[in-house]
Design a protein around this motif. Structure first.
Motif, mmCIF file in Angstrom:
data_model
loop_
_atom_site.group_PDB
_atom_site.id
_atom_site.type_symbol
_atom_site.label_atom_id
_atom_site.label_comp_id
_atom_site.label_asym_id
_atom_site.label_seq_id
_atom_site.Cartn_x
_atom_site.Cartn_y
_atom_site.Cartn_z
ATOM 1 N N PHE A 789 15.800 63.753 121.906
ATOM 2 C CA PHE A 789 16.339 64.236 120.634
ATOM 3 C C PHE A 789 15.214 64.649 119.695
ATOM 4 N N ALA A 790 14.194 63.791 119.583
ATOM 5 C CA ALA A 790 13.068 64.095 118.687
ATOM 6 C C ALA A 790 12.311 65.337 119.140
ATOM 7 N N ILE A 791 12.083 65.457 120.443
ATOM 8 C CA ILE A 791 11.340 66.612 120.959
ATOM 9 C C ILE A 791 12.134 67.902 120.763
ATOM 10 N N VAL A 792 13.432 67.852 121.055
ATOM 11 C CA VAL A 792 14.276 69.050 120.886
ATOM 12 C C VAL A 792 14.302 69.475 119.423
ATOM 13 N N ILE A 793 14.462 68.488 118.512
ATOM 14 C CA ILE A 793 14.469 68.813 117.080
ATOM 15 C C ILE A 793 13.138 69.426 116.666
ATOM 16 N N ALA A 794 12.040 68.869 117.151
ATOM 17 C CA ALA A 794 10.713 69.388 116.804
ATOM 18 C C ALA A 794 10.532 70.801 117.345
ATOM 19 N N LEU A 795 10.973 71.052 118.596
ATOM 20 C CA LEU A 795 10.831 72.391 119.181
ATOM 21 C C LEU A 795 11.703 73.409 118.456
ATOM 22 N N LEU A 796 12.910 72.982 118.074
ATOM 23 C CA LEU A 796 13.768 73.886 117.310
ATOM 24 C C LEU A 796 13.144 74.208 115.957
ATOM 25 N N THR A 797 12.476 73.203 115.368
ATOM 26 C CA THR A 797 11.823 73.408 114.075
ATOM 27 C C THR A 797 10.677 74.399 114.190
ATOM 28 N N THR A 798 9.874 74.257 115.246
ATOM 29 C CA THR A 798 8.689 75.114 115.394
ATOM 30 C C THR A 798 9.013 76.474 116.008
ATOM 31 N N SER A 799 10.130 76.547 116.721
ATOM 32 C CA SER A 799 10.410 77.782 117.474
ATOM 33 C C SER A 799 10.646 78.983 116.565
ATOM 34 N N TYR A 800 11.271 78.751 115.402
ATOM 35 C CA TYR A 800 11.554 79.895 114.523
ATOM 36 C C TYR A 800 10.269 80.594 114.106
ATOM 37 N N GLN A 801 9.322 79.811 113.587
ATOM 38 C CA GLN A 801 8.057 80.406 113.144
ATOM 39 C C GLN A 801 7.260 80.945 114.332
ATOM 40 N N SER A 802 7.336 80.257 115.482
ATOM 41 C CA SER A 802 6.603 80.704 116.658
ATOM 42 C C SER A 802 7.148 82.039 117.166
ATOM 43 N N ILE A 803 8.457 82.136 117.250
ATOM 44 C CA ILE A 803 9.079 83.388 117.717
ATOM 45 C C ILE A 803 8.816 84.510 116.724
ATOM 46 N N LYS A 804 8.868 84.175 115.443
ATOM 47 C CA LYS A 804 8.607 85.177 114.410
ATOM 48 C C LYS A 804 7.193 85.738 114.546
ATOM 49 N N ALA A 805 6.237 84.842 114.780
ATOM 50 C CA ALA A 805 4.846 85.283 114.942
ATOM 51 C C ALA A 805 4.652 86.048 116.246
ATOM 52 N N ALA A 806 5.327 85.592 117.328
ATOM 53 C CA ALA A 806 5.150 86.206 118.643
ATOM 54 C C ALA A 806 5.771 87.593 118.724
ATOM 55 N N THR A 807 6.820 87.828 117.954
ATOM 56 C CA THR A 807 7.505 89.130 117.995
ATOM 57 C C THR A 807 6.958 90.115 116.971
ATOM 58 N N ALA A 808 6.010 89.701 116.149
ATOM 59 C CA ALA A 808 5.439 90.603 115.137
ATOM 60 C C ALA A 808 4.654 91.739 115.817
ATOM 61 N N ASN A 809 4.642 92.869 115.166
ATOM 62 C CA ASN A 809 3.912 94.030 115.695
ATOM 63 C C ASN A 809 2.410 93.774 115.590
ATOM 64 N N PRO A 810 1.659 93.778 116.730
ATOM 65 C CA PRO A 810 0.209 93.501 116.681
ATOM 66 C C PRO A 810 -0.573 94.527 115.867
ATOM 67 N N VAL A 811 -0.001 95.721 115.678
ATOM 68 C CA VAL A 811 -0.684 96.762 114.897
ATOM 69 C C VAL A 811 -0.911 96.276 113.472
ATOM 70 N N ASN A 812 0.110 95.581 112.926
ATOM 71 C CA ASN A 812 0.000 95.120 111.543
ATOM 72 C C ASN A 812 -1.078 94.056 111.374
ATOM 73 N N SER A 813 -1.285 93.240 112.392
ATOM 74 C CA SER A 813 -2.286 92.175 112.278
ATOM 75 C C SER A 813 -3.691 92.645 112.607
ATOM 76 N N LEU A 814 -3.847 93.780 113.326
ATOM 77 C CA LEU A 814 -5.181 94.218 113.761
ATOM 78 C C LEU A 814 -5.659 95.486 113.064
ATOM 79 N N LYS A 815 -4.848 96.088 112.208
ATOM 80 C CA LYS A 815 -5.209 97.390 111.635
ATOM 81 C C LYS A 815 -6.408 97.314 110.691
ATOM 82 N N SER A 816 -6.682 96.105 110.181
ATOM 83 C CA SER A 816 -7.830 95.990 109.273
ATOM 84 C C SER A 816 -9.140 95.852 110.011
ATOM 85 N N GLU A 817 -9.074 95.632 111.347
ATOM 86 C CA GLU A 817 -10.309 95.423 112.113
ATOM 87 C C GLU A 817 -10.920 96.766 112.498
#
Length: 817
Positions: A789-817
């Motif tokens: 229960f604790a692990i599932v709750i923790a993964l559900l908590t972290t998954s939103y931000q993780s998926i949001k970061a993983a699906t972001a367009n890499p162009v936006n994060s690397l265009k300043s380099e």
């Protein structure tokens, strides 16, 4: 300077709205839970303190072992109340109570069922100092057939007129004149009586025996008296008065010392009034008490939840330290001392704490009614007390300091040269501390989850355990005596309906709160002068259909039957009683004996005998915290008390409606009070049910607060690793692999928390289960379920931000380099 600190703190909180929101929300919830628990604990600790000179009031506690049974109770001989002030100068006053269950009370016609009725001796007001609003304290409980009633009761029966001198009728036959009206006993008392009946009119109170224990006795001692010295004197007093009775009953050799030498026990001691609510769970308690262990537990839970909320602030502050490093470097170069920076960071945490407290107070007001329903209390937020606001102020400052002291020292310790060169390294120390705090948060949460599961696991075991009788589909109707000589007719009328299978009339039911009576018996051929031959039995008077209606199972012999006229002197024993008698051969057909008459007139020349016709399988008739005692069941000429009917219909409303219509037809004007036996059985574990629900709620709050912090930490981690994620995606990493990369670190921390929490929770719950003689041992499934229960709750908590970061367009994060 302080104004400047405040402005900068406010600016920083506004600048980072997301993290400020997470901190305030988590801290507000933590503070609200802590405040609710604090109100509850303060209320529990205040029990009985309202009585005048409460620290000088004591109760007699008796500890008796006889006939193979152990009684740890608050009952004492009726003669003790007169002897205490006469024999011991340190005892100023003593009062006796005798409870006889509920009563039907009426002014003229309509009866009302009242439970807060007690017989009390004349010194009640002298012992407890309860305010007498009307009446003469020296005369209020002196005469027979008089009573004192509470203020609310007087207003209930005699609205807009004085009740003093008026008469109330109890059980349709006893007229009591009201000679006193007293202030209502507060909620935080271990007893609540609305009717005090004068003990002068009770025949049982005239019993001078020191071997009969059925009265609750309280005393008030002098301020300089030593309770331990009083205990020593009590032992001598009991020996002096009880020993002659033992000799009269069983011969000269039957002394108290001989009984003690055979493994018996007869000890009396005084118990402080202020210890009763939290440190007493004895036979004969007026109301269910609480447990001091639970108080310590609740205090720990409150502190842990508050600490979990503070940890969120610490974690986010240290995690975002790189973002504030340049600010620290520039301010140090411009001349700020480290002490100035520490004060600045502490101001931010205290400001955040103040905002959280302001939100928590209305949150408590909204949540408190639900908690009161759950805990069975009447807690209120003390807005009218000036001290309350001072406590809030100090609490907000203390919480702010607790949450902010580590980040303040950590952030203010950066070296300006390294910072301004761009060499900002948070190092392993910061990460290790942050990880440790996350582990601590989830360890506490997991312990609470395991405790909740364990409590409900035990309750489920209790509800489904084979208890020796069938509690399902039995309806009980109380106050059968109101039917007069029509009780048996009522039973026959009810059983004539096809919905009914069987019925019985008796006050002795296998659930707590019903009638109990015990007497010492011995088997034929045994010497009653020897204590080891005596068996103390519960004596239950029933009718022919009792065993059938209760769904009990005969192990040997037979049930009572009208085909055997001799059954009028027959008994059925339970297995425990049959074993204790140590019969030679089959128990069926054996004779058992007891003294005829009461303890004052009985002797070995006059005996009463019964013949065993059957042995019923053991059944639990008290809480599963107790072992199964010895019981004998025998027939009564005039069954009374409670009518119980086993029905075979799924439509309980129809069953209730039918019985109620018959009751109103045969007992007009008498209140119809019914319940179901399984509900009465469940009421024995009401405190455990409440405890489980409270733990469940607190566990939920702890997890929510911990997950809020985890959510914010995941968001920050994703923000810090934006470029890394972009590069990984460009090089071909999948969304799933990136989500795993960002989540696995926190999953590991939750796993470590689970490994730490499991043994602690196992130890704590084993200690709790020690109170039960019948219990469900904790299996590995409980721990596995809590961990998953604790692990599932923790993964559900972290998954939103993780998926949001993983699906972001890499162009936006690397265009300043």
């Amino acid at each position: 300077m302080l104004k400047n600190y405040f402005k900068i703190a406010l600016r920083n909180l506004k600048k980072h709205k997301f993290y400020t929101f997470i901190n305030i929300l988590g801290l507000s919830v933590g503070v609200a839970v802590c405040m609710i628990i604090s109100l509850f604990v303060i209320n529990e600790l205040s029990y009985d303190k309202h009585f005048k000179d409460a620290e000088r009031i004591y109760r007699i506690h008796s500890d008796i072992i006889f006939g193979g049974n152990h009684w740890d109770m608050i009952l004492a001989p009726p003669a003790m109340v007169e002897a205490l002030p006469e024999e011991f100068p340190e005892v100023e006053y003593a009062v006796n109570f005798r409870g006889r269950g509920s009563y039907l009370v009426k002014k003229v016609d309509e009866n009302i069922k009242e439970n807060g009725v007690i017989w009390a001796s004349r010194d009640f007001f002298n012992v407890f100092g309860t305010t007498l609003l009307e009446g003469n304290q020296d005369r209020v409980l002196v005469e027979p057939n008089t009573m004192a009633i509470s203020k609310s009761t007087a207003e209930k029966y005699f609205p807009e007129e004085s009740a003093l001198g008026k008469t109330l009728i109890l059980d349709n036959k006893m007229n009591f004149r009201i000679t006193g009206i007293y202030e209502d006993i507060p909620q935080n008392s271990h007893f609540h009586f609305n009717f005090l009946l004068s003990m002068e009119g009770l025949d049982e109170a005239k019993n001078t025996s020191w071997l009969s224990n059925n009265f609750q006795t309280y005393l008030k001692i002098r301020a300089d008296a030593d309770p331990e010295n009083l205990n020593q004197k009590l032992r001598s007093l009991v020996k002096k008065n009880a020993e002659p009775e033992l000799g009269k009953l069983f011969g000269e050799g039957a002394t108290l010392d001989a009984m003690l030498a055979d493994g018996g026990k007869m000890e009396y001691e005084v118990q402080p009034l202020l210890d009763i609510h939290l440190k007493s769970d004895l036979m004969g308690e007026f109301e269910p008490n609480f447990n001091i262990t639970y108080i310590y537990l609740f205090i720990a839970v409150a502190l842990f939840i508050l600490v979990i909320a503070c940890i969120n602030f610490m974690n986010l502050s240290t995690a975002r330290s790189a973002n504030r490093a340049k600010e620290v470097g520039i301010r140090k170069v411009m001349g700020s001392f480290r002490a100035h920076l520490i004060r600045q960071f502490l101001m931010e945490s205290i400001l955040l704490s103040f905002i959280s407290f302001l939100i928590a107070v209305p949150m408590v007001s909204l949540l408190l009614p639900f908690f009161n329903d759950l805990a069975g209390r009447e807690l209120v937020v003390p807005f009218s007390y000036f001290n309350f606001y001072g406590i809030l102020l100090l609490g907000a400052i203390a919480t702010g300091l607790l949450a902010g002291i580590y980040p303040a020292f950590f952030l203010s310790g950066f070296k300006p040269i390294s910072i301004l060169k761009g060499n900002v390294s948070m190092g392993m120390r910061s990460g290790m501390i942050r990880s440790s705090l996350v582990v601590f948060q989830f360890a506490i949460s997991i312990i609470l989850v395991i405790a909740t599961i364990a409590v409900f696991n035990q309750l489920n075991y209790i509800q489904n355990k084979k208890i020796g009788f069938n509690k399902e589909q039995i309806i009980t109707v109380e106050d059968v005596y109101a039917l007069g000589d029509q009780a048996e007719t009522f039973k026959r009328e009810i059983l004539a309906n096809s919905m009914m299978e069987s019925g019985t009339i008796t006050g002795y039911l296998p659930v707590a709160g019903t009638w109990r009576s015990d007497t010492a018996w011995w088997a034929e051929g045994k010497d009653p002068k020897q204590a080891e031959h005596m068996v103390s039995l519960q004596n239950w008077q029933v009718d022919y259909d009792y065993v059938k209606t209760m769904g009990m199972e005969i192990a040997e012999g037979r049930d009572f039957s009208m085909d055997f006229p001799s059954d009028s002197s027959a008994v059925i024993l339970n297995e425990t009683a049959a074993k204790q008698f140590n019969f030679v051969g089959d128990p069926v057909g054996q004779k058992i004996y007891t003294l005829a008459g009461d303890n004052q007139t009985a002797n070995l020349d006059e005996l009463e005998s019964k013949t065993v016709v059957g042995v019923v399988k053991n059944f639990n008739f008290e809480s599963l915290k107790e072992n199964i005692g010895s019981v004998m069941i025998f027939l009564s000429d005039k069954p009374n008390g409670i009518a119980s009917f086993r029905f075979n219909s799924s439509n309980t409303d129809e069953v209730v409606g039918f019985i109620q219509s018959k009751w109103q037809e045969m007992a007009p004007g008498q209140p119809f009070t019914y319940s179901f036996l399984d509900d009465r059985f469940g009421q024995m574990y009401a405190s455990e049910t409440r405890l489980g629900k409270v733990f469940g709620i607190f566990a939920g709050f702890a997890i929510v607060i911990a997950c809020l912090g985890l959510f914010a930490l995941t968001a920050f981690t994703a923000e810090q690793r934006t470029k890394e994620i972009g590069i990984r995606k460009v090089l071909g990493s999948s969304i799933g692999s990136i989500v795993v990369l960002l989540s696995k670190e926190f999953a590991k921390l939750v796993m470590i928390a689970f490994l730490i929490a499991s043994p602690i929770a196992w130890w704590a719950m084993q200690k709790w289960l020690e109170d039960y003689q019948f219990k469900q041992e904790l299996g590995w499934q409980v721990f596995l379920g809590a961990g998953l229960f604790a692990i599932v709750i923790a993964l559900l908590t972290t998954s939103y931000q993780s998926i949001k970061a993983a699906t972001a367009n890499p162009v936006n994060s690397l265009k300043s380099e």
